[in-house]
Design a protein around this motif. Structure first.
Motif, PDB file in Angstrom:
ATOM      1  N   VAL A  66      16.205  46.298  47.200  1.00  0.00           N
ATOM      2  CA  VAL A  66      16.773  46.712  48.476  1.00  0.00           C
ATOM      3  C   VAL A  66      15.860  46.179  49.572  1.00  0.00           C
ATOM      4  O   VAL A  66      14.635  46.272  49.475  1.00  0.00           O
ATOM      5  CB  VAL A  66      16.861  48.253  48.558  1.00  0.00           C
ATOM      6  CG1 VAL A  66      17.383  48.701  49.907  1.00  0.00           C
ATOM      7  CG2 VAL A  66      17.730  48.797  47.449  1.00  0.00           C
ATOM      8  N   GLN A  67      16.446  45.596  50.593  1.00  0.00           N
ATOM      9  CA  GLN A  67      15.685  45.102  51.745  1.00  0.00           C
ATOM     10  C   GLN A  67      15.901  46.065  52.911  1.00  0.00           C
ATOM     11  O   GLN A  67      17.040  46.392  53.240  1.00  0.00           O
ATOM     12  CB  GLN A  67      16.158  43.692  52.098  1.00  0.00           C
ATOM     13  CG  GLN A  67      15.171  42.905  52.913  1.00  0.00           C
ATOM     14  CD  GLN A  67      15.631  41.465  53.018  1.00  0.00           C
ATOM     15  OE1 GLN A  67      16.615  41.190  53.681  1.00  0.00           O
ATOM     16  NE2 GLN A  67      14.933  40.565  52.357  1.00  0.00           N
ATOM     17  N   VAL A  68      14.790  46.514  53.508  1.00  0.00           N
ATOM     18  CA  VAL A  68      14.859  47.596  54.496  1.00  0.00           C
ATOM     19  C   VAL A  68      14.135  47.201  55.779  1.00  0.00           C
ATOM     20  O   VAL A  68      13.068  46.587  55.743  1.00  0.00           O
ATOM     21  CB  VAL A  68      14.208  48.883  53.932  1.00  0.00           C
ATOM     22  CG1 VAL A  68      14.240  50.005  54.957  1.00  0.00           C
ATOM     23  CG2 VAL A  68      14.906  49.306  52.644  1.00  0.00           C
ATOM     24  N   THR A  69      14.725  47.591  56.892  1.00  0.00           N
ATOM     25  CA  THR A  69      14.076  47.510  58.201  1.00  0.00           C
ATOM     26  C   THR A  69      13.907  48.925  58.715  1.00  0.00           C
ATOM     27  O   THR A  69      14.844  49.725  58.676  1.00  0.00           O
ATOM     28  CB  THR A  69      14.910  46.662  59.182  1.00  0.00           C
ATOM     29  OG1 THR A  69      14.981  45.324  58.681  1.00  0.00           O
ATOM     30  CG2 THR A  69      14.283  46.655  60.572  1.00  0.00           C
ATOM     31  N   TYR A  70      12.671  49.225  59.153  1.00  0.00           N
ATOM     32  CA  TYR A  70      12.339  50.553  59.664  1.00  0.00           C
ATOM     33  C   TYR A  70      11.779  50.407  61.067  1.00  0.00           C
ATOM     34  O   TYR A  70      10.888  49.591  61.306  1.00  0.00           O
ATOM     35  CB  TYR A  70      11.298  51.217  58.756  1.00  0.00           C
ATOM     36  CG  TYR A  70      10.694  52.484  59.317  1.00  0.00           C
ATOM     37  CD1 TYR A  70      11.431  53.667  59.379  1.00  0.00           C
ATOM     38  CD2 TYR A  70       9.380  52.505  59.774  1.00  0.00           C
ATOM     39  CE1 TYR A  70      10.876  54.823  59.886  1.00  0.00           C
ATOM     40  CE2 TYR A  70       8.819  53.668  60.280  1.00  0.00           C
ATOM     41  CZ  TYR A  70       9.570  54.822  60.329  1.00  0.00           C
ATOM     42  OH  TYR A  70       9.020  55.971  60.834  1.00  0.00           O
ATOM     43  N   VAL A  71      12.326  51.185  61.987  1.00  0.00           N
ATOM     44  CA  VAL A  71      11.868  51.161  63.375  1.00  0.00           C
ATOM     45  C   VAL A  71      11.461  52.578  63.775  1.00  0.00           C
ATOM     46  O   VAL A  71      12.247  53.520  63.620  1.00  0.00           O
ATOM     47  CB  VAL A  71      12.977  50.644  64.332  1.00  0.00           C
ATOM     48  CG1 VAL A  71      12.531  50.751  65.783  1.00  0.00           C
ATOM     49  CG2 VAL A  71      13.366  49.221  63.979  1.00  0.00           C
TER      50      VAL A  71
ATOM     51  N   GLN B 287       3.640  50.424  65.566  1.00  0.00           N
ATOM     52  CA  GLN B 287       2.700  49.937  64.554  1.00  0.00           C
ATOM     53  C   GLN B 287       3.172  50.260  63.133  1.00  0.00           C
ATOM     54  O   GLN B 287       2.715  49.668  62.172  1.00  0.00           O
ATOM     55  CB  GLN B 287       1.294  50.485  64.785  1.00  0.00           C
ATOM     56  CG  GLN B 287       1.108  51.940  64.401  1.00  0.00           C
ATOM     57  CD  GLN B 287      -0.326  52.398  64.471  1.00  0.00           C
ATOM     58  OE1 GLN B 287      -1.238  51.585  64.414  1.00  0.00           O
ATOM     59  NE2 GLN B 287      -0.520  53.700  64.613  1.00  0.00           N
ATOM     60  N   PHE B 288       4.100  51.210  63.007  1.00  0.00           N
ATOM     61  CA  PHE B 288       4.612  51.594  61.696  1.00  0.00           C
ATOM     62  C   PHE B 288       5.885  50.849  61.315  1.00  0.00           C
ATOM     63  O   PHE B 288       6.394  51.008  60.207  1.00  0.00           O
ATOM     64  CB  PHE B 288       4.856  53.107  61.652  1.00  0.00           C
ATOM     65  CG  PHE B 288       3.607  53.908  61.856  1.00  0.00           C
ATOM     66  CD1 PHE B 288       2.583  53.889  60.919  1.00  0.00           C
ATOM     67  CD2 PHE B 288       3.437  54.657  63.005  1.00  0.00           C
ATOM     68  CE1 PHE B 288       1.423  54.615  61.111  1.00  0.00           C
ATOM     69  CE2 PHE B 288       2.277  55.395  63.203  1.00  0.00           C
ATOM     70  CZ  PHE B 288       1.257  55.368  62.260  1.00  0.00           C
ATOM     71  N   ASN B 289       6.423  50.047  62.218  1.00  0.00           N
ATOM     72  CA  ASN B 289       7.658  49.318  61.955  1.00  0.00           C
ATOM     73  C   ASN B 289       7.471  48.305  60.832  1.00  0.00           C
ATOM     74  O   ASN B 289       6.388  47.744  60.645  1.00  0.00           O
ATOM     75  CB  ASN B 289       8.127  48.574  63.203  1.00  0.00           C
ATOM     76  CG  ASN B 289       8.531  49.509  64.329  1.00  0.00           C
ATOM     77  OD1 ASN B 289       8.514  50.727  64.199  1.00  0.00           O
ATOM     78  ND2 ASN B 289       8.875  48.921  65.465  1.00  0.00           N
ATOM     79  N   PHE B 290       8.549  48.055  60.112  1.00  0.00           N
ATOM     80  CA  PHE B 290       8.575  46.910  59.200  1.00  0.00           C
ATOM     81  C   PHE B 290       9.991  46.348  59.176  1.00  0.00           C
ATOM     82  O   PHE B 290      10.964  47.057  59.407  1.00  0.00           O
ATOM     83  CB  PHE B 290       8.055  47.235  57.800  1.00  0.00           C
ATOM     84  CG  PHE B 290       8.688  48.405  57.099  1.00  0.00           C
ATOM     85  CD1 PHE B 290       9.905  48.277  56.424  1.00  0.00           C
ATOM     86  CD2 PHE B 290       8.051  49.634  57.070  1.00  0.00           C
ATOM     87  CE1 PHE B 290      10.472  49.349  55.758  1.00  0.00           C
ATOM     88  CE2 PHE B 290       8.610  50.719  56.396  1.00  0.00           C
ATOM     89  CZ  PHE B 290       9.818  50.579  55.737  1.00  0.00           C
TER      90      PHE B 290
ATOM     91  N   ASN C  84       7.641  56.842  51.563  1.00  0.00           N
ATOM     92  CA  ASN C  84       6.187  56.716  51.699  1.00  0.00           C
ATOM     93  C   ASN C  84       5.788  55.628  52.680  1.00  0.00           C
ATOM     94  O   ASN C  84       4.816  55.769  53.422  1.00  0.00           O
ATOM     95  CB  ASN C  84       5.546  56.476  50.328  1.00  0.00           C
ATOM     96  CG  ASN C  84       5.562  57.717  49.469  1.00  0.00           C
ATOM     97  OD1 ASN C  84       5.634  58.839  49.965  1.00  0.00           O
ATOM     98  ND2 ASN C  84       5.500  57.524  48.165  1.00  0.00           N
ATOM     99  N   ALA C  85       6.548  54.545  52.704  1.00  0.00           N
ATOM    100  CA  ALA C  85       6.229  53.442  53.624  1.00  0.00           C
ATOM    101  C   ALA C  85       6.566  53.786  55.058  1.00  0.00           C
ATOM    102  O   ALA C  85       5.976  53.241  55.994  1.00  0.00           O
ATOM    103  CB  ALA C  85       6.984  52.175  53.198  1.00  0.00           C
ATOM    104  N   SER C  86       7.510  54.699  55.255  1.00  0.00           N
ATOM    105  CA  SER C  86       7.975  54.980  56.619  1.00  0.00           C
ATOM    106  C   SER C  86       7.345  56.230  57.225  1.00  0.00           C
ATOM    107  O   SER C  86       6.763  56.154  58.307  1.00  0.00           O
ATOM    108  CB  SER C  86       9.509  55.088  56.647  1.00  0.00           C
ATOM    109  OG  SER C  86       9.954  56.128  55.800  1.00  0.00           O
ATOM    110  N   VAL C  87       7.433  57.360  56.571  1.00  0.00           N
ATOM    111  CA  VAL C  87       6.989  58.604  57.226  1.00  0.00           C
ATOM    112  C   VAL C  87       5.874  59.346  56.506  1.00  0.00           C
ATOM    113  O   VAL C  87       5.445  60.392  56.976  1.00  0.00           O
ATOM    114  CB  VAL C  87       8.186  59.574  57.439  1.00  0.00           C
ATOM    115  CG1 VAL C  87       9.228  58.978  58.354  1.00  0.00           C
ATOM    116  CG2 VAL C  87       8.776  60.027  56.123  1.00  0.00           C
ATOM    117  N   ALA C  88       5.382  58.840  55.410  1.00  0.00           N
ATOM    118  CA  ALA C  88       4.340  59.566  54.666  1.00  0.00           C
ATOM    119  C   ALA C  88       3.031  59.653  55.453  1.00  0.00           C
ATOM    120  O   ALA C  88       2.188  60.474  55.166  1.00  0.00           O
ATOM    121  CB  ALA C  88       4.092  58.908  53.312  1.00  0.00           C
TER     122      ALA C  88
END
Length: 147
Positions: A89-94, A100-103, A141-145
């Motif tokens: 799965v490919q994810v974009t997080y804003v 600084q936490f975006n990917f 974990n990658a977004s809000v942990a």
């Protein structure tokens, strides 16, 4: 700095993978939304959340593993005792509060192995549940942990 976000929007994922059940991306989206609602105090909103997640299912791959020589000649070549189902799965997080936490377009992948003699159709939903659970945990974990 403490995160003060109160809302999250998780757009419907779409399926760009060859294979898999037709409702795979919708099932993933629902499980992802449920996980964030169950494990955070964030309110799920349709769009423009302070935290935003969107993505695409990019891979559904079956691979033979654990080769076995038993009956290989009878079956006309290589056989394997196990087959691996891998989902990517490919994810974009804003994070609108702290970029600084975006990917962007980050890949998350996990797999489950099953006995090659089993009928995939009969066990596919259980395999997908376990794979999705791990991918969702990784995304979480990658977004809000870091809260």
């Amino acid at each position: 700095m403490a995160i003060t976000a109160e809302t999250i929007s998780i757009a419907a994922f779409y399926n760009d993978a060859e294979g898999g059940p037709p409702d795979m991306a919708q099932t993933f989206t629902n499980k992802l939304q449920d996980y964030y609602q169950s494990n955070t105090n964030l309110t799920l909103v349709k769009e423009d959340g302070e935290l935003q997640i969107e993505g695409v299912v990019t891979g559904y791959r079956l691979s033979p593993i654990a080769p076995t020589a038993a009956n290989a000649e009878l079956l006309g070549g290589n056989t394997s005792a196990l087959t691996r189902l891998t989902i990517t799965v490919q994810v974009t997080y804003v994070n609108t509060e702290d970029d600084q936490f975006n990917f962007e377009n980050r890949s998350f992948s996990f797999y489950e192995d099953f006995d090659s003699n089993q009928n995939l159709t009969a066990i596919e939903s259980q395999l997908l549940d376990r794979i999705f659970d791990q991918i969702i945990l990784d995304i979480f974990n990658a977004s809000v942990a870091n809260w």
